[in-house]
Enzyme design. Structure first.
Site, short mmCIF file in Angstrom:
data_model
loop_
_atom_site.label_atom_id
_atom_site.label_comp_id
_atom_site.label_asym_id
_atom_site.label_seq_id
_atom_site.Cartn_x
_atom_site.Cartn_y
_atom_site.Cartn_z
N ASP A 7 78.13 85.89 11.12
CA ASP A 7 78.78 87.08 10.54
C ASP A 7 77.64 88.03 10.18
O ASP A 7 76.90 88.04 9.24
CB ASP A 7 79.70 86.36 9.26
CG ASP A 7 80.13 87.47 8.52
OD1 ASP A 7 80.54 88.43 9.00
OD2 ASP A 7 80.32 87.18 7.40
N GLU A 67 83.09 87.23 15.02
CA GLU A 67 84.58 87.64 14.74
C GLU A 67 84.84 89.20 15.09
O GLU A 67 83.53 90.05 15.03
CB GLU A 67 84.83 87.64 13.27
CG GLU A 67 86.34 87.55 12.79
CD GLU A 67 86.55 87.21 11.22
OE1 GLU A 67 86.41 85.83 10.96
OE2 GLU A 67 86.47 88.19 10.43
N ASP A 140 79.85 85.43 3.43
CA ASP A 140 79.01 85.58 4.81
C ASP A 140 78.68 84.23 5.37
O ASP A 140 78.99 84.00 6.44
CB ASP A 140 77.61 86.35 4.73
CG ASP A 140 77.93 87.54 3.79
OD1 ASP A 140 78.14 88.80 4.22
OD2 ASP A 140 77.86 87.41 2.33
#
Lengths: 164, 164
Positions: A7, A67, A140
């Site tokens: 992330d 993502e 995160d």
């Protein structure tokens, strides 16, 4: 399969490494890369590169999961996220790693069965899967672990069902 | 001073290399890196990295100039531009190169004296400075040369005035 989920962020970058062996999955490592705001963006991009380059080598990573980002209120933050994603793209090419990208909805769907699940619901699934991990330092980290698992799940559905 | 200016793009990336020696400036090289749309973004990011890594080494680049991007209509293109800029940041760190960034207005101001100058006015200045260069293949090349000169101008104003 040795899967790294990231992330990315210019201040905090969460990550997780998951290994599969037969029907088992192991949480190899998870954590937070902290990038100092007193450093220039050039220094932070390079630190991000070096950190994940090392993780990839140490853990013999075969797959990376990310993502898909969406444009928020701050276009400059979105652009800076692009800098770090570019580094991940470069690393995946250099190390011949398969790159997987999932939308936030796909990640939530994969983890909770519900695409609009809350962060808390996602975290609950993570704690169920890995009961011995301490509370996540920041979102995160749980976000990174969620996308790592999503990468595993989607590429390897039966095995993960076996684990649960 | 050996200055590389880049106008990054996932399809076409313009670039220029300018060298200064005393009061003279030389246009060492300029051109266009074409990235095939049939290649994956991972391959293109890596090709962009390798191409400019080689240019930096060959020309012993000391400074890189980039134009600040602004969010246009397509957020995904803006993000992909970030991927390439991240690579430039990484390269500038690895090769200990000074990175300069200028807004489009600063570039036009530096070249034409007028911050709202048209692309044609900017190109005219470039042809005046380097009368022997053939017409630019694409705007990406003239944009890259413009930001290269801006980098030189702003860091080294007197010399460039001397040249003109």
């Amino acid at each position: 399969m040795q899967l790294l989920g990231i992330d990315p962020g210019c201040r905090y970058a969460g990550y997780g490494v998951i290994r599969t062996e037969g029907s088992m999955i192991y949480l190899v490592e998870h954590g937070l890369l902290k990038l100092s705001p007193t450093q220039s963006l050039v220094q932070r991009v390079a630190a991000f590169h070096d950190f994940f380059s090392e993780k990839i080598t140490i853990h013999k990573v075969t797959d990376i999961a990310l993502e898909t980002p969406f444009l928020g209120k701050n276009a400059q933050n979105f652009l800076k996220l692009g800098y770090l994603r570019g580094i991940v793209y470069l690393l995946s090419h250099k190390h011949a790693i398969t790159l997987h990208e999932f939308s936030p909805t796909e990640v939530k769907q994969a983890l909770t069965g519900y695409g609009s699940a809350s962060k808390e619901q996602v975290a609950r699934v993570l704690y169920q899967l890995f009961p011995r991990i301490p509370p996540f330092e920041r979102e995160d980290v749980s976000d990174a672990l969620a996308v790592t698992l999503c990468g595993l799940w989607r590429g390897n559905q039966n095995r993960l069902i076996g684990l649960r």
